[in-house]
Design an enzyme around this catalytic site. Structure first.
Site, PDB file in Angstrom:
ATOM      1  N   CYS A 158       0.817  -1.215   0.000  1.00 34.76           N
ATOM      2  CA  CYS A 158       0.000   0.000   0.000  1.00 34.76           C
ATOM      3  C   CYS A 158       0.850   1.265   0.000  1.00 34.76           C
ATOM      4  O   CYS A 158       0.318   2.366   0.112  1.00 34.76           O
ATOM      5  CB  CYS A 158      -0.928  -0.003   1.210  1.00 34.76           C
ATOM      6  SG  CYS A 158      -0.058   0.096   2.793  1.00 34.76           S
TER       7      CYS A 158
ATOM      8  N   CYS B  37       4.848   1.791   3.968  1.00 40.02           N
ATOM      9  CA  CYS B  37       6.211   1.782   4.504  1.00 40.02           C
ATOM     10  C   CYS B  37       6.975   3.011   4.019  1.00 40.02           C
ATOM     11  O   CYS B  37       7.719   3.637   4.777  1.00 40.02           O
ATOM     12  CB  CYS B  37       6.931   0.499   4.100  1.00 40.02           C
ATOM     13  SG  CYS B  37       6.061  -1.011   4.572  1.00 40.02           S
TER      14      CYS B  37
ATOM     15  N   CYS C 150       4.550  -7.150   4.708  1.00 35.30           N
ATOM     16  CA  CYS C 150       4.231  -7.785   3.420  1.00 35.30           C
ATOM     17  C   CYS C 150       5.491  -8.348   2.781  1.00 35.30           C
ATOM     18  O   CYS C 150       5.493  -9.466   2.254  1.00 35.30           O
ATOM     19  CB  CYS C 150       3.568  -6.783   2.477  1.00 35.30           C
ATOM     20  SG  CYS C 150       1.993  -6.132   3.060  1.00 35.30           S
TER      21      CYS C 150
ATOM     22  N   CYS D 121       3.473  -2.769  10.053  1.00 32.88           N
ATOM     23  CA  CYS D 121       2.442  -2.380   9.097  1.00 32.88           C
ATOM     24  C   CYS D 121       1.911  -0.991   9.465  1.00 32.88           C
ATOM     25  O   CYS D 121       0.781  -0.872   9.939  1.00 32.88           O
ATOM     26  CB  CYS D 121       1.317  -3.420   9.074  1.00 32.88           C
ATOM     27  SG  CYS D 121       0.210  -3.292   7.650  1.00 32.88           S
TER      28      CYS D 121
ATOM     29  N   HIS E  34       3.810  -6.660  25.623  1.00 30.58           N
ATOM     30  CA  HIS E  34       3.050  -6.821  26.860  1.00 30.58           C
ATOM     31  C   HIS E  34       3.901  -6.502  28.086  1.00 30.58           C
ATOM     32  O   HIS E  34       3.457  -5.797  28.997  1.00 30.58           O
ATOM     33  CB  HIS E  34       2.519  -8.254  26.941  1.00 30.58           C
ATOM     34  CG  HIS E  34       1.843  -8.591  28.225  1.00 30.58           C
ATOM     35  ND1 HIS E  34       0.629  -8.050  28.593  1.00 30.58           N
ATOM     36  CD2 HIS E  34       2.214  -9.427  29.239  1.00 30.58           C
ATOM     37  CE1 HIS E  34       0.269  -8.531  29.773  1.00 30.58           C
ATOM     38  NE2 HIS E  34       1.216  -9.366  30.186  1.00 30.58           N
TER      39      HIS E  34
ATOM     40  N   CYS F 283       4.369  -2.753  28.453  1.00 29.58           N
ATOM     41  CA  CYS F 283       3.164  -1.946  28.306  1.00 29.58           C
ATOM     42  C   CYS F 283       2.885  -1.134  29.571  1.00 29.58           C
ATOM     43  O   CYS F 283       3.014  -1.652  30.687  1.00 29.58           O
ATOM     44  CB  CYS F 283       1.976  -2.859  28.002  1.00 29.58           C
ATOM     45  SG  CYS F 283       0.418  -1.960  27.750  1.00 29.58           S
TER      46      CYS F 283
ATOM     47  N   CYS G 137      -6.469  -2.597  31.233  1.00 29.83           N
ATOM     48  CA  CYS G 137      -5.772  -3.388  30.218  1.00 29.83           C
ATOM     49  C   CYS G 137      -6.763  -3.852  29.154  1.00 29.83           C
ATOM     50  O   CYS G 137      -7.888  -4.246  29.458  1.00 29.83           O
ATOM     51  CB  CYS G 137      -5.104  -4.592  30.887  1.00 29.83           C
ATOM     52  SG  CYS G 137      -4.418  -5.778  29.733  1.00 29.83           S
TER      53      CYS G 137
ATOM     54  N   CYS H 276      -6.116  -7.477  22.414  1.00 30.07           N
ATOM     55  CA  CYS H 276      -4.734  -7.012  22.299  1.00 30.07           C
ATOM     56  C   CYS H 276      -3.779  -8.193  22.107  1.00 30.07           C
ATOM     57  O   CYS H 276      -3.828  -9.178  22.844  1.00 30.07           O
ATOM     58  CB  CYS H 276      -4.340  -6.212  23.538  1.00 30.07           C
ATOM     59  SG  CYS H 276      -2.714  -5.431  23.395  1.00 30.07           S
TER      60      CYS H 276
ATOM     61  N   CYS I  62       7.798  -0.734  20.392  1.00 29.54           N
ATOM     62  CA  CYS I  62       6.775   0.313  20.226  1.00 29.54           C
ATOM     63  C   CYS I  62       6.473   1.044  21.529  1.00 29.54           C
ATOM     64  O   CYS I  62       6.274   2.263  21.535  1.00 29.54           O
ATOM     65  CB  CYS I  62       5.486  -0.290  19.673  1.00 29.54           C
ATOM     66  SG  CYS I  62       5.676  -1.232  18.153  1.00 29.54           S
TER      67      CYS I  62
ATOM     68  N   CYS J  34      -0.172   2.418  19.318  1.00 27.74           N
ATOM     69  CA  CYS J  34      -1.437   1.712  19.100  1.00 27.74           C
ATOM     70  C   CYS J  34      -2.224   1.464  20.377  1.00 27.74           C
ATOM     71  O   CYS J  34      -3.442   1.649  20.418  1.00 27.74           O
ATOM     72  CB  CYS J  34      -1.171   0.379  18.397  1.00 27.74           C
ATOM     73  SG  CYS J  34      -0.394   0.541  16.778  1.00 27.74           S
TER      74      CYS J  34
ATOM     75  N   CYS K  77      -2.874  -3.664  20.326  1.00 23.44           N
ATOM     76  CA  CYS K  77      -1.812  -4.145  19.454  1.00 23.44           C
ATOM     77  C   CYS K  77      -2.395  -5.259  18.589  1.00 23.44           C
ATOM     78  O   CYS K  77      -3.046  -6.174  19.104  1.00 23.44           O
ATOM     79  CB  CYS K  77      -0.642  -4.674  20.291  1.00 23.44           C
ATOM     80  SG  CYS K  77       0.614  -5.542  19.324  1.00 23.44           S
TER      81      CYS K  77
ATOM     82  N   CYS L 135       1.305  -6.650  14.268  1.00 19.13           N
ATOM     83  CA  CYS L 135       1.631  -6.485  12.846  1.00 19.13           C
ATOM     84  C   CYS L 135       3.077  -6.800  12.503  1.00 19.13           C
ATOM     85  O   CYS L 135       3.407  -6.925  11.321  1.00 19.13           O
ATOM     86  CB  CYS L 135       1.266  -5.076  12.382  1.00 19.13           C
ATOM     87  SG  CYS L 135       2.351  -3.771  12.998  1.00 19.13           S
TER      88      CYS L 135
END
Length: 315
Positions: A50, A53, A158, A196, A240, A243, A263, A269, A278, A290, A296, A299
């Site tokens: 798409c 990236c 991808c 992604c 996790h 988090c 949570c 999640c 992340c 996210c 989450c 991805c």
């Protein structure tokens, strides 16, 4: 302001502690990347995807994309951002591959369709010796370029694992770069940078680390990869376990809806089975990520999206 290349790479490696390129960039880095060293030649090709990236890379902050292109890499081919197009663009790409044979990075965005001889993804045309047009498929492009590259970086899920184009029900025979390499018996260093889309720091940081290794392999060993070909520098942390809602999970304080605190494990999640930094690095210039307002969806994992579906669960 003075900063040596060695110091720069050490700063990049600070990503382990959550400090990314976007948080440490300053003018001295430009000097370190340009003083006495060539920029990394890069050919970026796109298959089934798409363009997310590429968009993510263009949204890089400190260094911005201008500084990345002018001071870090030499982007010789990119269908989205380059000025030339058509046969002229492809001709330039092949010229660069020959000029830097064995000394350029091939970045692949998007999956590789293999059904119908790859004709589900035509990336351009070339002219043969008789002046006839020849349609170039993504399959053919990778066959031609990968063996000549110094290394290949699969950018995005991808490309790294098949992702959405290879999800159940696809009719195009979509494959990841690593599966395509295995089928074609292409033996080149392959690094997966899934997501992604991937975070800009992951893409730029991987290239910087790899190019630094090329320039000085003794001082700068290649970043360690996990079993799925990802740099542990960026993909060694469990979502996790890092988090900010972990204490809520430990105390069984689960959100019943996305508007309620707690949570989000019971809302679907996938953090417990996902590995990326992340939670530390965050997105959009460190503003959010996210799990801030959603879940989450895993991805960056090889089984995305089928193995992570459904993304949301109603409890």
């Amino acid at each position: 302001m003075s900063l040596s290349r060695r110091e720069f790479v050490k700063l990049c490696s600070a990503g382990v502690a959550g400090l990314g390129i976007s948080q440490i960039y300053h003018p001295g880095i430009v000097h370190a990347m340009t003083e006495g060293a060539k920029k990394a030649p890069v050919i970026w090709v796109q298959g089934q995807g798409c363009t997310g990236c590429s968009v993510s890379l263009l949204n890089a902050v400190h260094p911005r994309i201008k500084e990345i292109l002018l001071d870090v890499i030499s982007l010789e081919f990119h269908p989205t951002v380059m000025a030339s197009e058509g046969e002229m663009a492809l001709a330039h790409m092949y010229e660069i591959a020959e000029k830097f044979n064995g000394n350029f990075f091939l970045l692949v965005e998007g999956a590789i369709p293999t059904a119908k001889e790859g004709r589900y993804c035509i990336v351009g045309e070339t002219l043969d010796a008789k002046g006839h047009h020849h349609e170039v498929t993504m399959m053919e492009l990778i066959r031609d370029l990968a063996p000549k590259s110094l290394a290949t970086v699969a950018v995005g899920t991808c490309s790294a694992y098949g992702g959405i184009p290879a999800a159940e029900g696809n009719v195009t025979g979509s494959k990841s770069v690593r599966d395509f390499f295995a089928d074609e018996k292409i033996e080149k260093l392959l690094v997966n940078v899934p997501g992604c889309p991937p975070h800009p720091d992951w893409m730029v940081g991987t290239l910087v680390a790899a190019w630094s290794h090329v320039l000085n392999p003794t001082e700068h060993p290649l970043p360690e990869l996990d079993d799925d070909g990802r740099p542990l520098l960026f993909f060694g942390d469990n979502i996790h376990e890092n988090c900010p809602y972990l204490d809520k999970y430990d105390n069984s304080e689960f959100a019943e809806t996305f508007t309620k605190p707690g949570c989000k494990a019971e809302l679907g999640c996938k953090g417990p089975s996902t590995y990326a930094d992340c939670a530390k690095r965050r997105w959009n210039n460190g503003i959010n990520w996210c799990v801030e307002n959603a879940v989450c969806i895993g991805c960056v994992e090889p089984d995305f999206p089928d193995g992570k579906s459904p993304f949301y669960v109603a409890e």
